[in-house]
Design a protein around this motif. Structure first.
Motif, PDB file in Angstrom:
ATOM      1  N   TRP A   1       0.981  -1.329   0.139  1.00 28.81           N
ATOM      2  CA  TRP A   1      -0.092  -0.217   0.048  1.00 28.81           C
ATOM      3  C   TRP A   1       0.895   1.420   0.006  1.00 28.81           C
ATOM      4  N   GLY A   2       2.051   1.170   0.447  1.00 31.04           N
ATOM      5  CA  GLY A   2       2.894   2.389   0.484  1.00 31.04           C
ATOM      6  C   GLY A   2       3.421   2.616  -0.945  1.00 31.04           C
ATOM      7  N   LEU A   3       3.824   1.508  -1.433  1.00 26.89           N
ATOM      8  CA  LEU A   3       4.154   1.699  -3.024  1.00 26.89           C
ATOM      9  C   LEU A   3       2.972   2.193  -3.884  1.00 26.89           C
ATOM     10  N   ARG A   4       1.658   1.727  -3.604  1.00 25.99           N
ATOM     11  CA  ARG A   4       0.734   2.267  -4.119  1.00 25.99           C
ATOM     12  C   ARG A   4       0.342   3.798  -3.998  1.00 25.99           C
ATOM     13  N   ALA A   5       0.784   4.369  -2.706  1.00 22.84           N
ATOM     14  CA  ALA A   5       0.739   5.506  -2.554  1.00 22.84           C
ATOM     15  C   ALA A   5       1.487   6.413  -3.243  1.00 22.84           C
ATOM     16  N   ALA A   6       2.681   5.794  -3.338  1.00 18.39           N
ATOM     17  CA  ALA A   6       3.818   6.512  -4.195  1.00 18.39           C
ATOM     18  C   ALA A   6       3.499   6.770  -5.549  1.00 18.39           C
ATOM     19  N   HIS A   7       2.945   5.484  -6.085  1.00 19.90           N
ATOM     20  CA  HIS A   7       2.329   5.559  -7.562  1.00 19.90           C
ATOM     21  C   HIS A   7       1.321   6.642  -7.823  1.00 19.90           C
ATOM     22  N   LYS A   8       0.528   6.954  -6.901  1.00 15.69           N
ATOM     23  CA  LYS A   8      -0.567   7.792  -7.016  1.00 15.69           C
ATOM     24  C   LYS A   8       0.058   9.305  -6.698  1.00 15.69           C
ATOM     25  N   ALA A   9       1.079   9.666  -6.057  1.00 11.52           N
ATOM     26  CA  ALA A   9       1.790  10.790  -5.976  1.00 11.52           C
ATOM     27  C   ALA A   9       2.489  11.064  -6.995  1.00 11.52           C
ATOM     28  N   LEU A  10       2.489  10.347  -7.823  1.00 12.70           N
ATOM     29  CA  LEU A  10       3.519  10.684  -9.002  1.00 12.70           C
ATOM     30  C   LEU A  10       2.671  11.072 -10.139  1.00 12.70           C
ATOM     31  N   ARG A  11       3.119  11.856 -10.950  1.00 11.15           N
ATOM     32  CA  ARG A  11       2.292  12.395 -12.448  1.00 11.15           C
ATOM     33  C   ARG A  11       2.802  11.394 -13.214  1.00 11.15           C
ATOM     34  N   ALA A  12       2.096  11.451 -14.357  1.00 14.15           N
ATOM     35  CA  ALA A  12       2.292  10.227 -15.528  1.00 14.15           C
ATOM     36  C   ALA A  12       3.794  10.357 -15.930  1.00 14.15           C
ATOM     37  N   SER A  13       4.339   9.184 -16.135  1.00 10.84           N
ATOM     38  CA  SER A  13       5.914   9.076 -16.414  1.00 10.84           C
ATOM     39  C   SER A  13       6.675   9.488 -15.190  1.00 10.84           C
TER      40      SER A  13
END
Length: 187
Positions: free
Chosen positions: A125-137
């Motif tokens: 879930w921490g990695l999914r949160a980081a994924h969400k906090a990133l813009r496309a690419s």
């Protein structure tokens, strides 16, 4: 932390910034450390970039402004820098697709070896949160003192394309190798 072993900390920022589509990026660095990752990021980015450093320990900022100021070479007064006294976990969790890159060097690897709460950065879930906090690419770059195949799988399961890079801890010396994962979010 030591000022002799900086090569891989600088590579963390340099490799992540090389993978960005533009140099006026907004990046988040987890932890101030001795400023090597920050310095490499600032030198890799344009004058229009923004670098947010989330630092949890006030004493590290005091050292950076005091006895370690010579290592920071003015980086703490760079107008592109925002120094936030916060846990990088909390900064990531309150963001929504606002960073082009997130750089993490907050423990010895993708677990809570030194500070148990760091595990929440590297769990599913921490990695999914980081994924969400990133813009496309966007790029999530993680420093580690060792490799970890299970962690590579977790990055992939969180939606990242993963590249693993082995970096000598000291420039020109191959006897101690660190790992940097460059996890890219699809565009």
């Amino acid at each position: 932390m030591g000022d002799q072993v900086r090569h891989s900390e600088e590579a963390l920022a340099r490799l992540a910034c090389e993978r960005l589509s533009h140099r006026d990026a907004r990046i988040l660095i987890g932890g101030l450390g001795m400023g090597f990752t920050l310095g490499a990021a600032l030198s890799s980015l344009s004058p229009a970039a923004e670098v947010v450093v989330a630092e949890l320990v006030p004493e590290i900022v005091k050292w950076a402004r005091g006895p370690l100021a010579h290592l920071f070479r003015g980086h703490l007064v760079d107008p592109r820098l925002t120094l936030e006294m916060a846990d990088v976990h909390d900064v990531i969790f309150r963001q929504g697709a606002e960073f082009d890159a997130i750089l993490l060097d907050v423990d010895n690897g993708p677990d809570g070896m030194i500070h148990l709460p760091n595990e929440r950065l590297y769990c599913n879930w921490g990695l999914r949160a980081a994924h969400k906090a990133l813009r496309a690419s966007g790029v999530l770059a993680i420093w580690s003192a060792y490799t970890d195949d299970d962690f590579v799988d977790r990055l992939g399961n969180a939606g990242f394309d993963v590249e693993e890079v082995s970096i000598p801890a000291l420039a020109g010396e191959e006897h101690v190798i660190h790992t940097i994962w460059l996890a890219s979010k699809g565009g």
